[in-house]
Design a protein around this motif. Sequence first.
Motif, PDB file in Angstrom:
ATOM      1  N   TYR A  44       0.838  -1.203   0.000  1.00 43.87           N
ATOM      2  CA  TYR A  44       0.000   0.000   0.000  1.00 43.87           C
ATOM      3  C   TYR A  44       0.874   1.254   0.000  1.00 43.87           C
ATOM      4  O   TYR A  44       0.617   2.195  -0.755  1.00 43.87           O
ATOM      5  N   VAL A  48       1.126   4.239  -2.767  1.00 50.11           N
ATOM      6  CA  VAL A  48       0.964   5.664  -2.430  1.00 50.11           C
ATOM      7  C   VAL A  48       2.159   6.457  -2.948  1.00 50.11           C
ATOM      8  O   VAL A  48       1.998   7.522  -3.567  1.00 50.11           O
ATOM      9  N   SER A  52       1.977   9.301  -5.882  1.00 50.60           N
ATOM     10  CA  SER A  52       2.411  10.666  -5.568  1.00 50.60           C
ATOM     11  C   SER A  52       3.547  11.118  -6.465  1.00 50.60           C
ATOM     12  O   SER A  52       3.541  12.245  -6.966  1.00 50.60           O
ATOM     13  N   TYR A 115      -5.424   2.600  -5.449  1.00 54.21           N
ATOM     14  CA  TYR A 115      -5.202   3.860  -4.748  1.00 54.21           C
ATOM     15  C   TYR A 115      -5.187   4.934  -5.817  1.00 54.21           C
ATOM     16  O   TYR A 115      -4.584   4.754  -6.871  1.00 54.21           O
ATOM     17  N   VAL A 117      -4.972   9.328  -6.553  1.00 52.74           N
ATOM     18  CA  VAL A 117      -4.710  10.670  -6.043  1.00 52.74           C
ATOM     19  C   VAL A 117      -5.050  11.645  -7.169  1.00 52.74           C
ATOM     20  O   VAL A 117      -4.864  11.346  -8.349  1.00 52.74           O
TER      21      VAL A 117
END
Length: 125
Positions: A44, A48, A52, A115, A117
């Motif tokens: 995870y 991330v 990013s 995930y 963003v």
Amino acid sequence: MRSKAHGFVYLDIIVALFIFGLGFAVIFGSVQASYLKQSHTERYLDAVNLASSTLNEVVDDVDEDPAAAAAYLEGEHKHVVGFYNVVIKTEWAEADLLSVTVEVTWLEQGRNKNYHVQSLCHVPG
């Protein structure tokens, strides 16, 4: 007359070994669960960090050269990094605001995890 029985009965030893075995089973089960959780957390965090850093690269590219925004608007950009699939989606939110979404997906224990963003990037006209 007094009985002089010393030591343990065979049944006492069997019961003690059974209790000792249960204790070890609980400990080893906890260690295995801890390892699986740690593995999940590592994947995870990798996702991330990947999302990013990919978002930062896109925003930096657009900041350095606003014409680069047009290159990102040609649909979805997909690539694979290790066992992560990365999808970059961009669309104009306003006349000078570019919405950038990065979605990272991976397979973990037979289930898809993801995930994403999202950020807005100012593109001078």
